[in-house]
Design a protein around this motif. Sequence first.
Motif, PDB file in Angstrom:
ATOM      1  N   LYS B 133      -5.332 -38.466  27.807  1.00 25.04           N
ATOM      2  CA  LYS B 133      -5.953 -38.898  26.584  1.00 25.04           C
ATOM      3  C   LYS B 133      -5.534 -40.492  26.163  1.00 25.04           C
ATOM      4  O   LYS B 133      -6.336 -41.089  25.116  1.00 25.04           O
ATOM      5  CB  LYS B 133      -5.464 -38.046  25.483  1.00 25.04           C
ATOM      6  CG  LYS B 133      -3.964 -38.178  25.056  1.00 25.04           C
ATOM      7  CD  LYS B 133      -3.508 -37.054  23.957  1.00 25.04           C
ATOM      8  CE  LYS B 133      -2.064 -36.876  23.942  1.00 25.04           C
ATOM      9  NZ  LYS B 133      -1.803 -35.719  23.395  1.00 25.04           N
ATOM     10  N   PRO B 136      -8.916 -45.340  28.426  1.00 25.01           N
ATOM     11  CA  PRO B 136     -10.084 -45.625  27.541  1.00 25.01           C
ATOM     12  C   PRO B 136     -11.293 -44.931  28.084  1.00 25.01           C
ATOM     13  O   PRO B 136     -10.994 -44.351  29.443  1.00 25.01           O
ATOM     14  CB  PRO B 136     -10.371 -47.053  27.935  1.00 25.01           C
ATOM     15  CG  PRO B 136      -9.044 -47.624  28.785  1.00 25.01           C
ATOM     16  CD  PRO B 136      -8.326 -46.440  29.082  1.00 25.01           C
ATOM     17  N   LEU B 137     -12.191 -44.621  27.240  1.00 27.95           N
ATOM     18  CA  LEU B 137     -13.573 -43.795  27.606  1.00 27.95           C
ATOM     19  C   LEU B 137     -13.801 -43.856  29.097  1.00 27.95           C
ATOM     20  O   LEU B 137     -14.061 -43.092  29.754  1.00 27.95           O
ATOM     21  CB  LEU B 137     -14.557 -43.592  26.665  1.00 27.95           C
ATOM     22  CG  LEU B 137     -15.540 -42.934  27.131  1.00 27.95           C
ATOM     23  CD1 LEU B 137     -15.347 -41.622  26.716  1.00 27.95           C
ATOM     24  CD2 LEU B 137     -16.907 -43.322  26.249  1.00 27.95           C
TER      25      LEU B 137
ATOM     26  N   VAL C  25      -2.026 -48.096  18.547  1.00 24.81           N
ATOM     27  CA  VAL C  25      -3.452 -48.641  18.741  1.00 24.81           C
ATOM     28  C   VAL C  25      -3.816 -49.731  17.712  1.00 24.81           C
ATOM     29  O   VAL C  25      -4.176 -49.392  16.679  1.00 24.81           O
ATOM     30  CB  VAL C  25      -4.498 -47.631  19.153  1.00 24.81           C
ATOM     31  CG1 VAL C  25      -5.702 -48.216  19.900  1.00 24.81           C
ATOM     32  CG2 VAL C  25      -3.898 -46.691  20.345  1.00 24.81           C
ATOM     33  N   ALA C  27      -6.621 -50.553  16.247  1.00 21.34           N
ATOM     34  CA  ALA C  27      -7.855 -50.359  16.110  1.00 21.34           C
ATOM     35  C   ALA C  27      -9.067 -51.482  15.690  1.00 21.34           C
ATOM     36  O   ALA C  27      -9.985 -51.580  16.173  1.00 21.34           O
ATOM     37  CB  ALA C  27      -8.106 -49.367  15.504  1.00 21.34           C
ATOM     38  N   ASP C  47     -17.783 -47.055  22.937  1.00 19.42           N
ATOM     39  CA  ASP C  47     -17.079 -46.223  22.173  1.00 19.42           C
ATOM     40  C   ASP C  47     -15.774 -46.703  22.212  1.00 19.42           C
ATOM     41  O   ASP C  47     -15.225 -47.304  23.050  1.00 19.42           O
ATOM     42  CB  ASP C  47     -17.184 -44.804  22.867  1.00 19.42           C
ATOM     43  CG  ASP C  47     -18.390 -43.910  22.631  1.00 19.42           C
ATOM     44  OD1 ASP C  47     -19.121 -44.853  22.204  1.00 19.42           O
ATOM     45  OD2 ASP C  47     -18.530 -43.001  23.265  1.00 19.42           O
ATOM     46  N   GLY C  48     -15.050 -46.501  21.217  1.00 22.21           N
ATOM     47  CA  GLY C  48     -13.504 -46.783  20.991  1.00 22.21           C
ATOM     48  C   GLY C  48     -13.133 -48.234  20.725  1.00 22.21           C
ATOM     49  O   GLY C  48     -12.148 -48.782  20.764  1.00 22.21           O
ATOM     50  N   SER C 315     -13.094 -51.565  28.473  1.00 21.82           N
ATOM     51  CA  SER C 315     -12.680 -49.975  28.276  1.00 21.82           C
ATOM     52  C   SER C 315     -13.529 -49.462  27.376  1.00 21.82           C
ATOM     53  O   SER C 315     -14.404 -50.152  26.616  1.00 21.82           O
ATOM     54  CB  SER C 315     -11.299 -50.402  27.295  1.00 21.82           C
ATOM     55  OG  SER C 315     -11.585 -51.228  26.239  1.00 21.82           O
TER      56      SER C 315
END
Lengths: 368, 245, 315
Positions: B133, B136-137, C25, C27, C47-48, C315
């Motif tokens: 988890k 990164p994706l 994190v 963000a 994403d992310g 990432s």
Amino acid sequence: MKQFFAFIKKEFYHIFRDTWTMVILLILPMVMLILFGYALSTEVKNAGFAVYDPSKDSATEQITHRLDVSEYFYLYDVLTSPEQVEEVLKGGRVSFVIVFSEDFYNNMVHTGEAAIHLIMDGTDPNTAVTINNYVSNIILGYQQELLDRATLPYKINILQKFLYNPEMKSSYNFVPGVMGMIIMLVCAMMTSISIAREKETGTMEILLVSPMKPLVIILSKVVPYFFLSCINLITILLMAVFLFKVPVAGNLFALLIVSLLYIFVSLAIGLLISSVANSQIVALLISGMALMMPVMYLSGMMFPIENMPIFLQGMAQLLPAKWYITAVKNIMIKGLGFAAILKELGVLSLMALALITLSLKKFKTRLE
Amino acid sequence: MTVIQADKLTKRFGKFTAVDHISFEVKKGEIFGFLGANGAGKTTAMRMLCGLSKASSGLGRVAGFDIQKESEKIKKVIGYMSQKFSLYEDLTVRENIRLYAGIYGIPEKEISPKTDLLLENLGFSSEKNTLVKALPLGWKQKLSFSVAIFHDPVIVFLDEPTGGVDPSTRRQFWELIYDASQRGITVFVTTHYMDEAEYCDRVSIMVDGRIDAMDSPTNLKKQFQSPSMDGVFQQLARKAKRQAD
Amino acid sequence: MAESKYQMNRIMVQGHNIFRKYGKVQALSDISFEVMEGEIFGVIGPDGAGKTTLFRILTTLLLADQGQAMVNGFDVVEDYTSIRKKIGYMPGKFSLYQDLTVQENLDFFATVFNTTIEENYHLIRDIYVQLEPFKSRRAGALSGGMKQKLALCCALIHKPEILFLDEPTTGVDPVSRREFWEMLGKLKAQGITIIVSTPYMDEAEKCDRIALIQGGSFIQIDTPENIKDGYANPLYAVSSESMYALLKDLRSCERVKSCYPFGDAHHVTFFDDSFTSEDLEKFLQSKGHNDNNISKIRPTIEDCFMNLSSPGDAS
């Protein structure tokens, strides 16, 4: 107001369109009531017993006969020696053995004292206690009859009577308990889950961003479950009265008032849980573990509070269910009215006030 | 050698025909793009091929096994990865690999060296004890793919593997796919990125449960007189009658 | 995108040095930008990257750790109630009631926003016409494209001045995506300011201005054209018979700075201009590639994104 009604309508769509929600809301309470009523009951029906009777006189035979024809017991075996007692109990087919003393009748008539030994299978203490009571009652009944007919006054010793629950019917005990539990379950669990679901699917984000007031959102979540809990309350009461023959001995109105108050408290707890839980599973776990367990074990529903350690007794005072169950017992079984439950009503009202204030405060106008 | 063979494969749900007599063949080592609009029947078709759902009629063979009768055998020789089904988030990278190696019955002594090799190829060696988890994706998706082909399956089914992944990782992902295909693994992939359709050896486009076009990207572009696969897709999918399902 | 008839002189949304952490994190870090009235502003990134966090801060659902944000002249912290009346929001996860029908969903959201479907029907007419045949179907049974349309209708029902759309097209097929963007074009023509996020780089071209976001930071904000103009190196599209071998050989060439597969061609840049396409042709032939096709091309937003995002940070 229009928003409010539209919201409530939507909540009912959710409830009626999900089979499982319906099952949990309406069927589960009935199933629980029946389970507790029959499967978990400590009531005794058709328990086998054995007799060791060295005197074999009219009194001992009368007593044996009375036990055998009662709806609770049947004579499984007649023993010929005291050594067999343990053996037959170990076999598991009998729940207790009656051992009469020698010259039973003579002793009773002449000395006014005769001994009966009741040897019980104590593996299940609750059942054993019940059996003990039943047997004692039957023997005492017989003794009473003898006394009535006797010209000479025998020495009268024990006069035992069970208050409120003469037959020690366990349904008297569990009905208020199950009511306390089911209402807590339906209200707290269902409201917290339905709010958590909106957080999970993201609809809560839209509602928060909308001009709808948080109070309206909360109220519209609460109303449908309040309504359904009332239906549950009525079903449980009807089942209690007609299926388990537990009468509502006291003031019905008082019973309804305290129940509505308790429903309100449970809903407030549900709201509080939902302010912490962001997913349905968390809501379920909190309401399941953190609420159901204490309600089951500490509220006096299964175990008497007086027998608990002081610490747990203190904890029990904090449970709304404890107060509710006490109030219900007072009304339904003891047949009392408003005056007897003033304290409970007071405590529950305070709890309701505190909880609703807290959950309104905790309800976030943002995501976190 | 043909590894996937579908002959008039059909799936009905009540009156609704989700997959309507589709026939095609995929050769060993081929990268086969399985395209279609949402609701065209891609997922249903893919489930039938993986042995997760029974066909209403028609025949299908995957890796030489009948999809109706030998679905358990099929499951042993295929790999599967989707955008949603990824890895266990609360296990580390290494633990996840071990778990899947165990599920597919890879001999104990082969697991360790194979895991090291995999991690090295992905450049993940330093992250082997990281919880999934925390990755990164894009890393997750690459790892997930590597795990799906860890047991050297005959075919790997990929259901929208690159959704939401950043552009450079998306490309690295496709290089992994190329690499697998060079090793002889057949790749069956769905995607909504039309540039990725170009990477496939052959592409089929499903419309309303049928396969309306199937050829190499170059030939399809010629046939539909379009400079890009996006154009081909738009022409075909706009004809769809079925809007929602 | 066609020029809007509205003058882009009023700032509708602005952020100043926004920071936000989630646990450990980071963000969002140091996000600053402005969105003008009537603009379609795209937040583009994987994403992310922090897109959803930014949207939640702007829609008053989340508080920033640092920095200010204003929407329609209101502060997102102090005047959040005023903002909530003016905006339409479509969260990332599909956010309608799956067990309610199309009609029931629309009615519900109209009521929640104190309006009726009839009142603002003109806004949603184009979209609603397509949904009408399914109006008694449960939202959960709609296809991805249809769900997005319904969600957009619900977000529009109260005639918002600003529309926040968080990844409205993720997981939606190319046809539905194109239709969705056509609808956004029409809404823009009605004067609605639209802030939209997407992981699909090709959608950037449909925005007036875009912010490329990676790892919680904006790496560039400009019009798509300016961003493409800013691409430093000449870019070549190279294709041949065997694309995978071609990719490996291109990578092995020491004059090649970057090489990425882009559908039917690989996009290649060189370290310096002294290396030309003719030189590359010779190199490829020496590797056994005949039938090569090398042409100089204009970069796409995706090229720019990869060029701007620091390598290794992918990432």
